[in-house]
Write an enzyme that holds these catalytic residues in place. Sequence first.
Site, PDB file in Angstrom:
ATOM      1  N   SER A  66       3.301  -6.961   6.059  1.00 54.86           N
ATOM      2  CA  SER A  66       4.246  -8.060   6.280  1.00 54.86           C
ATOM      3  C   SER A  66       5.007  -7.881   7.578  1.00 54.86           C
ATOM      4  CB  SER A  66       5.315  -8.089   5.179  1.00 54.86           C
ATOM      5  OG  SER A  66       4.750  -8.105   3.929  1.00 54.86           O
TER       6      SER A  66
ATOM      7  N   ASN B 205       7.739 -15.259   8.774  1.00 55.32           N
ATOM      8  CA  ASN B 205       8.899 -14.361   8.745  1.00 55.32           C
ATOM      9  C   ASN B 205       9.722 -14.449  10.028  1.00 55.32           C
ATOM     10  OD1 ASN B 205       9.034 -13.252   6.182  1.00 55.32           O
ATOM     11  ND2 ASN B 205       7.428 -11.773   6.610  1.00 55.32           N
TER      12      ASN B 205
ATOM     13  N   GLU C 133      -1.842 -15.965   6.752  1.00 55.20           N
ATOM     14  CA  GLU C 133      -1.646 -15.820   8.195  1.00 55.20           C
ATOM     15  C   GLU C 133      -2.705 -14.843   8.680  1.00 55.20           C
ATOM     16  OE1 GLU C 133       3.125 -16.518   8.871  1.00 55.20           O
ATOM     17  OE2 GLU C 133       2.477 -14.498   8.413  1.00 55.20           O
TER      18      GLU C 133
HETATM   19  N1  LIG Z   1       5.064  -8.088  -2.561  1.00 54.57           N
HETATM   20  C1  LIG Z   1       5.019  -9.112  -1.725  1.00 54.57           C
HETATM   21  O1  LIG Z   1       5.620 -10.173  -1.974  1.00 54.57           O
HETATM   22  C2  LIG Z   1       4.209  -9.034  -0.444  1.00 54.57           C
HETATM   23  C3  LIG Z   1       3.840 -10.225   0.206  1.00 54.57           C
HETATM   24  C4  LIG Z   1       3.037 -10.154   1.352  1.00 54.57           C
HETATM   25  C5  LIG Z   1       2.639  -8.916   1.836  1.00 54.57           C
HETATM   26  N2  LIG Z   1       3.029  -7.769   1.198  1.00 54.57           N
HETATM   27  C6  LIG Z   1       2.536  -6.493   1.730  1.00 54.57           C
HETATM   28  O2  LIG Z   1       1.461  -6.041   0.894  1.00 54.57           O
HETATM   29  C7  LIG Z   1       1.426  -4.614   0.866  1.00 54.57           C
HETATM   30  C8  LIG Z   1       1.508  -4.155  -0.574  1.00 54.57           C
HETATM   31  O3  LIG Z   1       2.695  -4.644  -1.147  1.00 54.57           O
HETATM   32  P1  LIG Z   1       2.899  -4.708  -2.741  1.00 54.57           P
HETATM   33  O4  LIG Z   1       4.120  -5.502  -2.978  1.00 54.57           O
HETATM   34  O5  LIG Z   1       1.624  -5.092  -3.409  1.00 54.57           O
HETATM   35  O6  LIG Z   1       3.225  -3.165  -3.060  1.00 54.57           O
HETATM   36  P2  LIG Z   1       3.127  -2.412  -4.463  1.00 54.57           P
HETATM   37  O7  LIG Z   1       4.085  -1.280  -4.365  1.00 54.57           O
HETATM   38  O8  LIG Z   1       3.241  -3.358  -5.603  1.00 54.57           O
HETATM   39  O9  LIG Z   1       1.628  -1.823  -4.495  1.00 54.57           O
HETATM   40  C9  LIG Z   1       1.163  -0.836  -3.618  1.00 54.57           C
HETATM   41  C10 LIG Z   1      -0.001  -0.107  -4.278  1.00 54.57           C
HETATM   42  O10 LIG Z   1      -0.582   0.792  -3.332  1.00 54.57           O
HETATM   43  C11 LIG Z   1      -0.916   1.984  -3.994  1.00 54.57           C
HETATM   44  N3  LIG Z   1      -1.045   3.072  -3.034  1.00 54.57           N
HETATM   45  C12 LIG Z   1      -0.169   4.067  -2.721  1.00 54.57           C
HETATM   46  N4  LIG Z   1      -0.712   4.859  -1.779  1.00 54.57           N
HETATM   47  C13 LIG Z   1      -1.942   4.363  -1.500  1.00 54.57           C
HETATM   48  C14 LIG Z   1      -2.995   4.777  -0.630  1.00 54.57           C
HETATM   49  N5  LIG Z   1      -2.892   5.851   0.144  1.00 54.57           N
HETATM   50  N6  LIG Z   1      -4.134   4.062  -0.636  1.00 54.57           N
HETATM   51  C15 LIG Z   1      -4.252   2.955  -1.390  1.00 54.57           C
HETATM   52  N7  LIG Z   1      -3.303   2.534  -2.250  1.00 54.57           N
HETATM   53  C16 LIG Z   1      -2.152   3.217  -2.283  1.00 54.57           C
HETATM   54  C17 LIG Z   1       0.194   2.188  -5.000  1.00 54.57           C
HETATM   55  O11 LIG Z   1      -0.238   3.060  -6.041  1.00 54.57           O
HETATM   56  C18 LIG Z   1       0.425   0.763  -5.482  1.00 54.57           C
HETATM   57  O12 LIG Z   1      -0.400   0.462  -6.600  1.00 54.57           O
HETATM   58  C19 LIG Z   1       2.576  -4.153   1.754  1.00 54.57           C
HETATM   59  O13 LIG Z   1       2.082  -3.904   3.039  1.00 54.57           O
HETATM   60  C20 LIG Z   1       3.522  -5.337   1.749  1.00 54.57           C
HETATM   61  O14 LIG Z   1       4.327  -5.387   2.913  1.00 54.57           O
HETATM   62  C21 LIG Z   1       3.783  -7.800   0.047  1.00 54.57           C
END
Ligand SMILES: NC(=O)c1ccc[n+]([C@@H]2O[C@H](COP(=O)([O-])OP(=O)(O)OC[C@H]3O[C@@H](n4cnc5c(N)ncnc54)[C@H](O)[C@@H]3O)[C@@H](O)[C@H]2O)c1
Length: 360
Positions: free
Chosen positions: A117, A189, A150
Amino acid sequence: MIRRVAVVGAGTMGAGIAQLCAQSGFSVKVHDPEPAALASLPAKLRKALDSAVLKGRLSTQQAERAFHCVSEVAEMRDLAGADIVIEAAPESLALKQELFRKLSEICPDALLATNTSSLSVAEIMRKARSPERTMGAHFFNPPVAMKLVEMIRTSATHPDAFRAAWDFFLTGLRRTPVDVKDVPGFIVNRVMRPYYVTAQRLVNSSTSCAAVDESCRSLGGAPMGPFELMDLIGLDTNLAITKAIYEALGRPERFAPPGLQQKLVDAGMFGRKSGRGFYLYADGKMTGENHEALKALPPGTASTAASIWSSLSGAIVSEAQSLVAEGAAGAPDVDAAVKLAMNFPKGPFEWRKESTAAKP
Ligand SMILES: NC(=O)c1ccc[n+]([C@@H]2O[C@H](COP(=O)([O-])OP(=O)(O)OC[C@H]3O[C@@H](n4cnc5c(N)ncnc54)[C@H](O)[C@@H]3O)[C@@H](O)[C@H]2O)c1
C-alpha cells in the site's frame, strides 16, 4: 496465458485475493510461513464462500468449485510453475525484498506483483532476478467486492509483462485496473490524503466532525465523511499511511500528520475497533461524537457546508492535478480510481469540470 496463480501471505488480503482468483476459475496456491495462518485458510474461505452463496452472488456449485481451486503450500518452493505471483505479506520492505529475491528464483517465468500500500515497488523488487517481470497490483479490501486494482509500473517493468497482468485482472478477474507510476501513495492514497488531513484542519470549537461529514455526504455524494471513514479504517492504520506518504514526498506541509489524530491514537482511540475514535460506538453502532477527545479543538467560527466541501474538494482536485502534471497517471484513471475506491459518484476532474461549467 495465465492459468496458475500463486498468492503469498494468507492474511486479510491474501485470503481475499485467493478467493477472487478461485471464484474466477483459476487454480490458486497460497503460501504462508505461519502454520496457523495457513491452517485457518480453508475455514476462512468456506465462510466467505458460504456468505456469497447466501447473498445470491454464487451458486452452491460455484462456491464448491472455487473452494477446491485453492490449495495451501507450506514451502515456498512449491509455488514453482505459477504464471503470476501476487504477494500480500506484511508491509515491511526488508521482508518483501527477500521474498521477491526468492520468488524470482523459484518462479523464473512468472509475473511478480506486490500488493504493497505504501512502499516503493522498485525498492521492493530491488533484489528480484528479472525486474522486467515485476510490478505492483494494489487491491482494495475486500478484493472480491472492490473492483479497483491500481497497477503500478516501475521504470524496469516491461510493457509486455504489464499488459499480460493487466489483461488477467481485467478479463480473468473482471476488475478495473488503472495505470500508475511508482509514486508515493499511487493514485488513491495520494489524491485522497486531503480528505483526511485537510478535514482535521477544518474542525474547531464551532465546526464539528459531524458537520464536516455531513457536508461531504450531502454536497459530495460521499457514502461516508472523512471522520466516520477514518473511524472505520482505523485511526492508527490511516495515520501510518499519512506518515509514509508525508515522508516519501519529502515532508510537504499539506500532508503533515495531524496532531489531533496522533493524540487519539496515543490514547488508544483507534475508531470503531476500539469503540472510540472521532465518534463513540456501542455494539458496533455509532452513539455520538467523542466530545472528550475533541474538547481541545482550537476556537473558531462555524463553517457552512458549502465552504467545508469547497475546501476539501479543492484540496483533492489540486492533488489530482499535481499527480497528472507529474505524468504519474492520466485524469480518467484518477477519476475511475477515486470513484471505485471511495464509492463517490464523481471523481476530482469531474467535480472540476462541473464547477468550471457552473461559473458564469
Ligand atoms: N488490509 C488492507 O486493507 C490492505 C489493503 C490493500 C493493501 N494491503 C497490503 O497488503 C499486504 C498484506 O496486508 P494484510 O492486511 O493482508 O496483512 P495481514 O497481517 O492480514 O496478513 C499478512 C500475512 O502474511 C503472512 N506472512 C508473514 N511473514 C510472511 C512471509 N515471510 N512470507 C509470506 N507471508 C508472510 C502472515 O502470516 C499473515 O498471514 C500489506 O502489504 C498491506 O499493506 C492491505
